[in-house]
Write a protein that holds these residues in place. Structure first.
Motif, PDB file in Angstrom:
ATOM      1  N   LYS A  23     -93.499 -20.287  -9.316  1.00 30.36           N
ATOM      2  CA  LYS A  23     -93.903 -20.365 -10.721  1.00 30.36           C
ATOM      3  C   LYS A  23     -92.698 -19.945 -11.566  1.00 30.36           C
ATOM      4  CE  LYS A  23     -98.723 -19.618  -9.631  1.00 30.36           C
ATOM      5  NZ  LYS A  23     -99.947 -18.869  -9.911  1.00 30.36           N
ATOM      6  N   TYR A  25     -91.423 -19.029 -14.299  1.00 30.03           N
ATOM      7  CA  TYR A  25     -91.458 -18.445 -15.637  1.00 30.03           C
ATOM      8  C   TYR A  25     -90.067 -17.935 -15.992  1.00 30.03           C
ATOM      9  CZ  TYR A  25     -96.556 -18.449 -15.827  1.00 30.03           C
ATOM     10  OH  TYR A  25     -97.870 -18.828 -15.875  1.00 30.03           O
ATOM     11  N   SER A  57     -94.397 -21.535 -22.407  1.00 32.69           N
ATOM     12  CA  SER A  57     -95.678 -22.217 -22.623  1.00 32.69           C
ATOM     13  C   SER A  57     -95.890 -23.399 -21.666  1.00 32.69           C
ATOM     14  CB  SER A  57     -95.808 -22.683 -24.069  1.00 32.69           C
ATOM     15  OG  SER A  57     -94.855 -23.674 -24.384  1.00 32.69           O
ATOM     16  N   ARG A  60     -96.724 -21.882 -18.281  1.00 27.64           N
ATOM     17  CA  ARG A  60     -98.024 -21.226 -18.404  1.00 27.64           C
ATOM     18  C   ARG A  60     -99.157 -22.264 -18.398  1.00 27.64           C
ATOM     19  NH1 ARG A  60     -97.204 -18.765 -22.794  1.00 27.64           N
ATOM     20  NH2 ARG A  60     -96.199 -16.987 -21.829  1.00 27.64           N
ATOM     21  N   GLU A  61     -98.958 -23.367 -19.097  1.00 27.23           N
ATOM     22  CA  GLU A  61     -99.988 -24.409 -19.131  1.00 27.23           C
ATOM     23  C   GLU A  61    -100.216 -25.003 -17.735  1.00 27.23           C
ATOM     24  OE1 GLU A  61    -100.903 -28.737 -21.227  1.00 27.23           O
ATOM     25  OE2 GLU A  61     -99.380 -27.449 -22.115  1.00 27.23           O
ATOM     26  N   ASP A  63     -99.575 -23.542 -14.945  1.00 25.71           N
ATOM     27  CA  ASP A  63    -100.138 -22.476 -14.129  1.00 25.71           C
ATOM     28  C   ASP A  63    -101.624 -22.287 -14.440  1.00 25.71           C
ATOM     29  OD1 ASP A  63    -100.328 -20.365 -12.358  1.00 25.71           O
ATOM     30  OD2 ASP A  63     -99.206 -18.952 -13.609  1.00 25.71           O
ATOM     31  N   ASP A  64    -101.961 -22.206 -15.719  1.00 27.07           N
ATOM     32  CA  ASP A  64    -103.360 -22.007 -16.123  1.00 27.07           C
ATOM     33  C   ASP A  64    -104.257 -23.162 -15.673  1.00 27.07           C
ATOM     34  OD1 ASP A  64    -102.629 -19.621 -17.302  1.00 27.07           O
ATOM     35  OD2 ASP A  64    -102.703 -20.390 -19.357  1.00 27.07           O
TER      36      ASP A  64
END
Length: 76
Positions: A23, A25, A57, A60-61, A63-64
């Protein structure tokens, strides 16, 4: 890359894959350290928010939504 040597490709993958996070980030702690270093010349940098310099973002999108995790699921 037009590489036909599958052993070279596999060796490269084995070497680099542990270095790349699943991930990806942005490393906010690293950005904070850079800002502290820059703060020696420009005091405003010390109080800057690292999130103003990196946009997480998109990751995160993904990942979410579960997309990143789905890439690492073992297919049966």
């Amino acid at each position: 890359m037009r590489i036909n040597d599958s052993d070279a490709v596999e060796d490269s993958y084995q070497f680099f894959s542990p270095l790349v996070p699943a991930k990806p980030y942005p490393p906010m702690d690293g950005i904070k350290e850079v800002l502290l270093e820059l703060g020696e010349k420009d005091p405003k940098a010390r109080s800057a928010n690292p999130e103003e310099f990196a946009d997480a973002s998109f990751v995160r999108e993904l990942d979410d939504d579960g997309f990143i995790d789905s890439l690492y699921k073992v297919k049966k």
